[in-house]
Design a protein around this motif. Sequence first.
Motif, PDB file in Angstrom:
ATOM      1  N   SER A 199      -3.763   9.859  -4.706  1.00  0.00           N
ATOM      2  CA  SER A 199      -3.537  11.037  -5.540  1.00  0.00           C
ATOM      3  C   SER A 199      -2.665  10.732  -6.761  1.00  0.00           C
ATOM      4  CB  SER A 199      -2.894  12.156  -4.716  1.00  0.00           C
ATOM      5  OG  SER A 199      -1.672  11.709  -4.153  1.00  0.00           O
ATOM      6  N   GLU A 200      -1.826   9.691  -6.664  1.00  0.00           N
ATOM      7  CA  GLU A 200      -0.967   9.342  -7.791  1.00  0.00           C
ATOM      8  C   GLU A 200      -1.445   8.045  -8.432  1.00  0.00           C
ATOM      9  OE1 GLU A 200       3.162   9.705  -7.452  1.00  0.00           O
ATOM     10  OE2 GLU A 200       3.055  11.439  -6.125  1.00  0.00           O
ATOM     11  N   GLU A 201      -1.291   7.959  -9.736  1.00  0.00           N
ATOM     12  CA  GLU A 201      -1.679   6.746 -10.452  1.00  0.00           C
ATOM     13  C   GLU A 201      -0.761   5.592 -10.071  1.00  0.00           C
ATOM     14  OE1 GLU A 201      -1.429   7.965 -14.536  1.00  0.00           O
ATOM     15  OE2 GLU A 201      -3.497   8.682 -14.552  1.00  0.00           O
ATOM     16  N   ILE A 202      -1.333   4.385 -10.020  1.00  0.00           N
ATOM     17  CA  ILE A 202      -0.580   3.169  -9.713  1.00  0.00           C
ATOM     18  C   ILE A 202      -0.654   2.267 -10.939  1.00  0.00           C
ATOM     19  CG2 ILE A 202      -0.432   1.141  -8.218  1.00  0.00           C
ATOM     20  CD1 ILE A 202      -1.994   2.799  -6.094  1.00  0.00           C
ATOM     21  N   PHE A 203       0.498   1.761 -11.362  1.00  0.00           N
ATOM     22  CA  PHE A 203       0.553   0.832 -12.485  1.00  0.00           C
ATOM     23  C   PHE A 203       1.254  -0.443 -12.050  1.00  0.00           C
ATOM     24  CE2 PHE A 203      -0.287   4.731 -14.709  1.00  0.00           C
ATOM     25  CZ  PHE A 203      -1.059   4.344 -15.795  1.00  0.00           C
ATOM     26  N   GLU A 204       0.700  -1.585 -12.428  1.00  0.00           N
ATOM     27  CA  GLU A 204       1.299  -2.895 -12.198  1.00  0.00           C
ATOM     28  C   GLU A 204       1.022  -3.755 -13.424  1.00  0.00           C
ATOM     29  OE1 GLU A 204       0.613  -4.662  -7.925  1.00  0.00           O
ATOM     30  OE2 GLU A 204      -1.263  -3.850  -8.689  1.00  0.00           O
ATOM     31  N   ASN A 205       1.968  -4.573 -13.760  1.00  0.00           N
ATOM     32  CA  ASN A 205       1.759  -5.518 -14.861  1.00  0.00           C
ATOM     33  C   ASN A 205       1.253  -4.839 -16.134  1.00  0.00           C
ATOM     34  OD1 ASN A 205       2.407  -7.901 -13.226  1.00  0.00           O
ATOM     35  ND2 ASN A 205       0.475  -7.457 -12.182  1.00  0.00           N
ATOM     36  N   GLY A 206       1.659  -3.609 -16.356  1.00  0.00           N
ATOM     37  CA  GLY A 206       1.239  -2.880 -17.541  1.00  0.00           C
ATOM     38  C   GLY A 206      -0.191  -2.372 -17.505  1.00  0.00           C
ATOM     39  N   ASP A 263       0.863  -1.176   0.000  1.00  0.00           N
ATOM     40  CA  ASP A 263       0.000   0.000   0.000  1.00  0.00           C
ATOM     41  C   ASP A 263       0.899   1.226   0.000  1.00  0.00           C
ATOM     42  OD1 ASP A 263      -1.830   2.058   0.469  1.00  0.00           O
ATOM     43  OD2 ASP A 263      -3.038   0.820   1.807  1.00  0.00           O
ATOM     44  N   PRO A 264       1.041   1.906  -1.133  1.00  0.00           N
ATOM     45  CA  PRO A 264       2.041   2.978  -1.249  1.00  0.00           C
ATOM     46  C   PRO A 264       1.715   4.273  -0.512  1.00  0.00           C
ATOM     47  CG  PRO A 264       0.788   2.816  -3.268  1.00  0.00           C
ATOM     48  CD  PRO A 264       0.353   1.675  -2.390  1.00  0.00           C
ATOM     49  N   LEU A 265       0.530   4.392   0.077  1.00  0.00           N
ATOM     50  CA  LEU A 265       0.153   5.634   0.729  1.00  0.00           C
ATOM     51  C   LEU A 265       0.320   5.504   2.246  1.00  0.00           C
ATOM     52  CD1 LEU A 265      -0.713   8.395  -0.238  1.00  0.00           C
ATOM     53  CD2 LEU A 265      -3.071   7.701   0.052  1.00  0.00           C
ATOM     54  N   LYS A 266       1.374   6.120   2.769  1.00  0.00           N
ATOM     55  CA  LYS A 266       1.727   5.999   4.187  1.00  0.00           C
ATOM     56  C   LYS A 266       0.586   6.435   5.104  1.00  0.00           C
ATOM     57  CE  LYS A 266       5.463   6.968   7.393  1.00  0.00           C
ATOM     58  NZ  LYS A 266       6.731   7.638   7.628  1.00  0.00           N
ATOM     59  N   GLU A 267      -0.144   7.471   4.735  1.00  0.00           N
ATOM     60  CA  GLU A 267      -1.242   7.956   5.567  1.00  0.00           C
ATOM     61  C   GLU A 267      -2.325   6.888   5.739  1.00  0.00           C
ATOM     62  OE1 GLU A 267      -0.299   9.780   2.669  1.00  0.00           O
ATOM     63  OE2 GLU A 267       1.155  10.867   3.873  1.00  0.00           O
ATOM     64  N   ILE A 268      -2.605   6.143   4.692  1.00  0.00           N
ATOM     65  CA  ILE A 268      -3.616   5.083   4.771  1.00  0.00           C
ATOM     66  C   ILE A 268      -3.103   3.951   5.659  1.00  0.00           C
ATOM     67  CG2 ILE A 268      -4.803   3.279   3.449  1.00  0.00           C
ATOM     68  CD1 ILE A 268      -5.302   5.354   1.284  1.00  0.00           C
TER      69      ILE A 268
END
Length: 150
Positions: free
Chosen positions: A130-137, A21-26
């Motif tokens: 707030s930022e887009e997340i991309f995985e596996n294209g 989960d890239p959002l530290k606040e969450i």
Amino acid sequence: MKIRKLDQNEKVPMELLLLADPLKEIVEGYIDRGDCFVAERDQQVVGVYVLLPTRPKTVEIVNIAVHEGLQGRGVGKLLIKDAIQVAMSRGYKTIEIGTGNSSIGQLALYQKCGFRIVGIEFDFFIKHYSEEIFENGLQCRDMIRLAKDL
């Protein structure tokens, strides 16, 4: 490998939690409300999951992560099996987990562990990150919800 509940005075393995989960606040928002469990190998934390009660008799794995160098080696499966055992021992009847539509490997793993898709929260990652997340294209847009009866 040993899996154990993190003691209250121990440092939370934030770097691992942020892999899932890239959002530290969450992450900080649910880490205090749930129970954090760590997998250790050679006195090093190599995996983590957080269990959070959500409704009566229901608990959710809100975060699960494995050190990048050990992914694909069965550590995640051990963590999920441990979470299921902990949930059962605590009297929960349902365990849930959610993942992004682009998390193809995780979707397969959860289903192999007996979870079934029960819903989709459309645009969850668009609305809450707030930022887009991309995985596996693929762009991660939707939250795929899975559950397992215990």
